[in-house]
Design an enzyme around this catalytic site. Structure first.
Site, PDB file in Angstrom:
ATOM      1  N   LYS A  22       0.844  -1.206   0.000  1.00  0.00           N
ATOM      2  CA  LYS A  22       0.000   0.000   0.000  1.00  0.00           C
ATOM      3  C   LYS A  22       0.874   1.248   0.000  1.00  0.00           C
ATOM      4  O   LYS A  22       0.669   2.162  -0.799  1.00  0.00           O
ATOM      5  CB  LYS A  22      -0.891   0.000   1.233  1.00  0.00           C
ATOM      6  CG  LYS A  22      -1.571   1.345   1.525  1.00  0.00           C
ATOM      7  CD  LYS A  22      -2.473   1.329   2.732  1.00  0.00           C
ATOM      8  CE  LYS A  22      -1.771   1.576   4.016  1.00  0.00           C
ATOM      9  NZ  LYS A  22      -1.460   2.990   4.308  1.00  0.00           N
ATOM     10  N   ASN A  23       1.878   1.277   0.890  1.00  0.00           N
ATOM     11  CA  ASN A  23       2.654   2.507   1.072  1.00  0.00           C
ATOM     12  C   ASN A  23       3.668   2.736  -0.036  1.00  0.00           C
ATOM     13  O   ASN A  23       4.231   3.820  -0.140  1.00  0.00           O
ATOM     14  CB  ASN A  23       3.315   2.531   2.455  1.00  0.00           C
ATOM     15  CG  ASN A  23       2.264   2.692   3.550  1.00  0.00           C
ATOM     16  OD1 ASN A  23       1.097   2.996   3.258  1.00  0.00           O
ATOM     17  ND2 ASN A  23       2.650   2.456   4.787  1.00  0.00           N
ATOM     18  N   CYS A 118      -4.983  13.076  12.602  1.00  0.00           N
ATOM     19  CA  CYS A 118      -5.669  11.798  12.419  1.00  0.00           C
ATOM     20  C   CYS A 118      -5.557  11.078  13.763  1.00  0.00           C
ATOM     21  O   CYS A 118      -4.941  11.557  14.694  1.00  0.00           O
ATOM     22  CB  CYS A 118      -5.055  10.995  11.290  1.00  0.00           C
ATOM     23  SG  CYS A 118      -3.517  10.228  11.748  1.00  0.00           S
ATOM     24  N   ARG A 123       0.581  14.930  12.785  1.00  0.00           N
ATOM     25  CA  ARG A 123       1.055  14.655  11.429  1.00  0.00           C
ATOM     26  C   ARG A 123       1.194  15.934  10.583  1.00  0.00           C
ATOM     27  O   ARG A 123       0.563  16.108   9.561  1.00  0.00           O
ATOM     28  CB  ARG A 123       0.166  13.623  10.757  1.00  0.00           C
ATOM     29  CG  ARG A 123       0.006  12.400  11.652  1.00  0.00           C
ATOM     30  CD  ARG A 123      -0.601  11.229  10.983  1.00  0.00           C
ATOM     31  NE  ARG A 123       0.344  10.581  10.062  1.00  0.00           N
ATOM     32  CZ  ARG A 123      -0.029   9.563   9.278  1.00  0.00           C
ATOM     33  NH1 ARG A 123      -1.261   9.142   9.299  1.00  0.00           N
ATOM     34  NH2 ARG A 123       0.856   9.012   8.466  1.00  0.00           N
ATOM     35  N   PRO A 124       2.034  16.869  11.028  1.00  0.00           N
ATOM     36  CA  PRO A 124       2.268  18.108  10.285  1.00  0.00           C
ATOM     37  C   PRO A 124       3.015  17.843   8.968  1.00  0.00           C
ATOM     38  O   PRO A 124       3.372  16.710   8.666  1.00  0.00           O
ATOM     39  CB  PRO A 124       3.142  18.912  11.237  1.00  0.00           C
ATOM     40  CG  PRO A 124       3.809  17.912  12.084  1.00  0.00           C
ATOM     41  CD  PRO A 124       2.849  16.765  12.224  1.00  0.00           C
ATOM     42  N   MET A 125       3.270  18.935   8.216  1.00  0.00           N
ATOM     43  CA  MET A 125       3.978  18.786   6.939  1.00  0.00           C
ATOM     44  C   MET A 125       5.209  19.680   6.864  1.00  0.00           C
ATOM     45  O   MET A 125       5.717  19.958   5.779  1.00  0.00           O
ATOM     46  CB  MET A 125       3.034  19.087   5.789  1.00  0.00           C
ATOM     47  CG  MET A 125       2.100  17.919   5.479  1.00  0.00           C
ATOM     48  SD  MET A 125       1.196  18.174   3.954  1.00  0.00           S
ATOM     49  CE  MET A 125       2.528  18.313   2.771  1.00  0.00           C
ATOM     50  N   ASP A 308       4.423   0.562  12.079  1.00  0.00           N
ATOM     51  CA  ASP A 308       3.188  -0.011  11.526  1.00  0.00           C
ATOM     52  C   ASP A 308       2.968  -1.460  11.949  1.00  0.00           C
ATOM     53  O   ASP A 308       1.936  -2.036  11.632  1.00  0.00           O
ATOM     54  CB  ASP A 308       3.204   0.076   9.999  1.00  0.00           C
ATOM     55  CG  ASP A 308       3.106   1.504   9.525  1.00  0.00           C
ATOM     56  OD1 ASP A 308       3.318   1.753   8.320  1.00  0.00           O
ATOM     57  OD2 ASP A 308       2.845   2.389  10.353  1.00  0.00           O
ATOM     58  N   ILE A 330       7.641   6.960  16.985  1.00  0.00           N
ATOM     59  CA  ILE A 330       7.369   7.647  15.722  1.00  0.00           C
ATOM     60  C   ILE A 330       6.131   8.525  15.812  1.00  0.00           C
ATOM     61  O   ILE A 330       6.128   9.666  15.362  1.00  0.00           O
ATOM     62  CB  ILE A 330       7.220   6.625  14.558  1.00  0.00           C
ATOM     63  CG1 ILE A 330       8.464   5.730  14.477  1.00  0.00           C
ATOM     64  CG2 ILE A 330       6.916   7.333  13.254  1.00  0.00           C
ATOM     65  CD1 ILE A 330       9.732   6.457  14.067  1.00  0.00           C
ATOM     66  N   ARG A 400      -8.743  -0.176   4.449  1.00  0.00           N
ATOM     67  CA  ARG A 400      -7.773   0.773   3.898  1.00  0.00           C
ATOM     68  C   ARG A 400      -6.459   0.076   3.540  1.00  0.00           C
ATOM     69  O   ARG A 400      -5.766   0.459   2.618  1.00  0.00           O
ATOM     70  CB  ARG A 400      -7.471   1.879   4.915  1.00  0.00           C
ATOM     71  CG  ARG A 400      -8.634   2.779   5.225  1.00  0.00           C
ATOM     72  CD  ARG A 400      -8.198   3.981   6.016  1.00  0.00           C
ATOM     73  NE  ARG A 400      -7.096   4.673   5.346  1.00  0.00           N
ATOM     74  CZ  ARG A 400      -6.472   5.729   5.869  1.00  0.00           C
ATOM     75  NH1 ARG A 400      -6.818   6.186   7.063  1.00  0.00           N
ATOM     76  NH2 ARG A 400      -5.497   6.337   5.219  1.00  0.00           N
TER      77      ARG A 400
HETATM   78  C1  EPZ Z   1       4.377   6.883   6.254  1.00  0.00           C
HETATM   79  O1  EPZ Z   1       3.629   7.974   6.772  1.00  0.00           O
HETATM   80  C2  EPZ Z   1       3.410   5.720   6.161  1.00  0.00           C
HETATM   81  N1  EPZ Z   1       2.314   6.055   5.246  1.00  0.00           N
HETATM   82  C3  EPZ Z   1       2.844   5.399   7.552  1.00  0.00           C
HETATM   83  O2  EPZ Z   1       2.012   4.256   7.434  1.00  0.00           O
HETATM   84  C4  EPZ Z   1       4.014   5.059   8.471  1.00  0.00           C
HETATM   85  O3  EPZ Z   1       3.520   4.814   9.764  1.00  0.00           O
HETATM   86  C5  EPZ Z   1       5.006   6.228   8.498  1.00  0.00           C
HETATM   87  O4  EPZ Z   1       5.450   6.522   7.151  1.00  0.00           O
HETATM   88  C6  EPZ Z   1       6.235   5.917   9.342  1.00  0.00           C
HETATM   89  O5  EPZ Z   1       6.884   4.784   8.842  1.00  0.00           O
HETATM   90  C7  EPZ Z   1       2.535   5.998   3.911  1.00  0.00           C
HETATM   91  O6  EPZ Z   1       3.621   5.677   3.458  1.00  0.00           O
HETATM   92  C8  EPZ Z   1       1.380   6.346   3.036  1.00  0.00           C
HETATM   93  P1  EPZ Z   1       6.492  10.226   8.403  1.00  0.00           P
HETATM   94  P2  EPZ Z   1       4.275   9.463   6.789  1.00  0.00           P
HETATM   95  O7  EPZ Z   1       6.468  11.465   7.594  1.00  0.00           O
HETATM   96  O8  EPZ Z   1       5.107   9.656   5.579  1.00  0.00           O
HETATM   97  C9  EPZ Z   1       6.332  13.450  11.855  1.00  0.00           C
HETATM   98  C10 EPZ Z   1       0.078   2.970   7.686  1.00  0.00           C
HETATM   99  O9  EPZ Z   1      -0.388   2.448   8.697  1.00  0.00           O
HETATM  100  N2  EPZ Z   1       6.376  14.426  10.759  1.00  0.00           N
HETATM  101  O10 EPZ Z   1       7.703   9.330   8.341  1.00  0.00           O
HETATM  102  O11 EPZ Z   1       3.196  10.418   7.075  1.00  0.00           O
HETATM  103  C11 EPZ Z   1       4.994  12.725  11.910  1.00  0.00           C
HETATM  104  O12 EPZ Z   1       4.054  13.481  12.640  1.00  0.00           O
HETATM  105  C12 EPZ Z   1       0.608   4.389   7.742  1.00  0.00           C
HETATM  106  O13 EPZ Z   1       0.209   2.403   6.568  1.00  0.00           O
HETATM  107  C13 EPZ Z   1       6.594  15.769  11.057  1.00  0.00           C
HETATM  108  O14 EPZ Z   1       6.731  16.150  12.213  1.00  0.00           O
HETATM  109  O15 EPZ Z   1       5.227   9.331   8.066  1.00  0.00           O
HETATM  110  C14 EPZ Z   1       5.333  11.424  12.593  1.00  0.00           C
HETATM  111  O16 EPZ Z   1       5.337  11.633  13.986  1.00  0.00           O
HETATM  112  C15 EPZ Z   1       0.345   5.038   9.094  1.00  0.00           C
HETATM  113  N3  EPZ Z   1       6.619  16.672  10.029  1.00  0.00           N
HETATM  114  C16 EPZ Z   1       6.770  11.147  12.114  1.00  0.00           C
HETATM  115  O17 EPZ Z   1       7.286  12.399  11.629  1.00  0.00           O
HETATM  116  C17 EPZ Z   1       6.458  16.296   8.722  1.00  0.00           C
HETATM  117  O18 EPZ Z   1       6.531  17.159   7.819  1.00  0.00           O
HETATM  118  C18 EPZ Z   1       6.851  10.115  11.004  1.00  0.00           C
HETATM  119  O19 EPZ Z   1       6.142  10.627   9.918  1.00  0.00           O
HETATM  120  C19 EPZ Z   1       6.243  14.927   8.441  1.00  0.00           C
HETATM  121  C20 EPZ Z   1       6.211  14.006   9.472  1.00  0.00           C
END
Ligand code: EPZ
Length: 421
Positions: A22-23, A118, A123-125, A308, A330, A400
């Site tokens: 999926k990811n 969520c 989950r900021p950007m 995950d 995480i 999902r």
């Molecule tokens: C990906 O999410 C996966 N989703 C998630 O899987 C997975 O849990 C996550 O990576 C960690 O491995 C997809 O690939 C679609 P991150 P992503 O950016 O990219 C913080 C599932 O169950 N962060 O590595 O959103 C964030 O809040 C899903 O399949 C910031 O602070 O994860 C989190 O605490 C759930 N600022 C941490 O980093 C940002 O700009 C990890 O987030 C981005 C993230």
């Protein structure tokens, strides 16, 4: 809303086919926006998140069609009619934000809603925007939307991420493929889904090296051409189903599984008393003997223990001999499965990002509620081994990320059925 009825039914045996990731698929699909030529994905999983991403790309004007019962996704974004990812779609699925980098790179503009919080965290950007700004993008937050522009195109840069974010790595790498000059991305995420994305981008003509390490180098090119790419096996579905024979007993072979996808996870299973053998067709998993042993788990970016798989591992450790400590590093709120497992007789003490699990001999079936994607399947695993019946409600979370769960588990002897609600 549908629910799933699971009845503890003893040891499992047989084979479970593992689908495409999926990811990986959720970042491979937006890559179509980088080229006016067609991109085709094979081994795609049949999931509601994929349908959501399809709807998003179609809302931008891309052509997306699925063939072979959803396992092939044929896409073309020759002419787009919009560069806006609407809140209504993004709020349902955070991965919608992965259109940001490709839209900026190809069209010099993008308007993407902030996903909003969520169940598992804020989950900021910020890591995404910092990286894209390093490439010369101008990004402004207005009315909950990121308004991004790069009127003179993007320019390669050296950028070090404060945290190895998966999504930010994917957005920045995709954007850098069409930037002028060289980008060096430091502290990049190393997940197999990123390696898969880079392999696809390279087939499209991108010049990238270092994927799978913390430093990825991208030489920008003028344009990318079409390609066909097979989606990598889903390591999270793989790890999830590896836990079925672990928690129930018996032996199950996970078709398509490879040790390289689940290294840190297998180390923990070994310490807990679970044998994993790599065969020509996949991974064979069986409980060594007697009860599962308690182990401590800390979630980390790849190649560490995957966040995950934390919820699913907790279900196993609820039945282990001894006390296990799980640290979720995480996400800030990813223990919502704990109170539901407690309803089944588990003994779990949650303090902030740490959950202490004291194993009990056997869980007892109960009505429980899924709160997020991975929590939902953790409750199903617990129900497989529990005494009596477990009804898991709100299984739309499950749809999902897990295709054909009932059939896959029935196929190895589980007593499980979906109840239309
Ligand atoms: C990906 O999410 C996966 N989703 C998630 O899987 C997975 O849990 C996550 O990576 C960690 O491995 C997809 O690939 C679609 P991150 P992503 O950016 O990219 C913080 C599932 O169950 N962060 O590595 O959103 C964030 O809040 C899903 O399949 C910031 O602070 O994860 C989190 O605490 C759930 N600022 C941490 O980093 C940002 O700009 C990890 O987030 C981005 C993230």
């Amino acid at each position: 809303m549908d629910s799933i009825l699971v009845t503890g039914n003893g040891a499992l045996s047989g084979q479970i086919p593992i689908a495409g990731a999926k990811n990986a698929c959720l970042t491979l699909m937006p890559a179509t926006l980088l080229s006016e030529e067609p991109l085709t994905l094979t081994n795609a999983p049949r999931l509601s998140d994929i349908k959501t991403m399809t709807a998003l790309l179609q809302s931008l004007g891309a052509e997306v069609s699925t063939l072979q019962d959803g396992q092939v996704i044929a896409m073309s974004s020759h002419d787009l009619t919009s560069h806006t990812a609407d809140y209504e779609i993004v709020r349902k699925m955070r991965a919608s934000n992965l259109v940001l980098g490709p839209l900026l790179a190809r069209f010099g503009q993008a308007v993407v809603s902030l996903p909003g919080g969520c169940a598992i965290g804020a989950r900021p950007m910020d890591l995404h925007t910092e990286g894209l700004e390093a490439l010369g993008a101008e990004i402004e937050l207005k009315d909950g939307y990121l308004h991004a522009s790069a009127p003179r195109g993007l320019t390669g840069a050296v950028h070090e991420m404060r945290f190895a974010s998966v999504g930010a790595t994917e957005n920045i790498v995709m954007a850098a493929t069409l930037a002028k000059g060289t980008t060096v991305l430091k502290n990049a995420a190393r997940e197999p889904e990123i390696v898969d994305l880079v392999e696809c981008l390279r087939k499209m003509g991108a010049q990238i090296s270092g994927e799978g390490t913390s430093t990825i180098e991208i030489q920008g090119v003028d344009r990318l051409h079409g390609a066909t790419h097979q989606v990598v096996t889903d390591r999270i579905e793989l790890g999830t189903y590896m836990l079925a024979p672990a928690i129930c007993g018996g032996e199950v072979e996970l078709l398509g599984g490879r040790l390289s996808l689940v290294g840190a996870f297998v180390e923990k299973l070994d310490a807990a008393g679970i044998d994993v053998e790599e065969t020509a067709k996949g991974l064979k998993v069986r409980r060594r003997n007697g009860r599962v042993q308690a182990v401590d788990v800390t979630t980390e970016p790849f190649p560490g223990f995957p966040t995950d798989l934390q919820a699913q591992m907790m279900a196993l450790l609820c039945t282990a001999e001894g006390t296990s400590v799980l640290e979720e590093k995480i996400f800030e709120n990813r223990f919502m499965h704990a109170p539901e497992l407690t309803r089944m007789g588990a003994r779990i003490d949650v303090q902030g990002g740490t959950a202490t699990v004291t194993g009990v001999g056997r869980l007892k079936g109960a009505p429980v509620m899924a709160t997020d994607l991975r929590a939902s399947v953790s409750l199903i695993l617990a129900g497989l081994a529990a005494e009596g019946e477990t009804v898991v409600s709100r299984v739309y979370h499950l749809d999902r990320g897990y295709e054909h769960v009932v059939q896959k588990l029935e196929g190895v002897g589980a007593k499980i059925e979906r109840i239309k609600g």
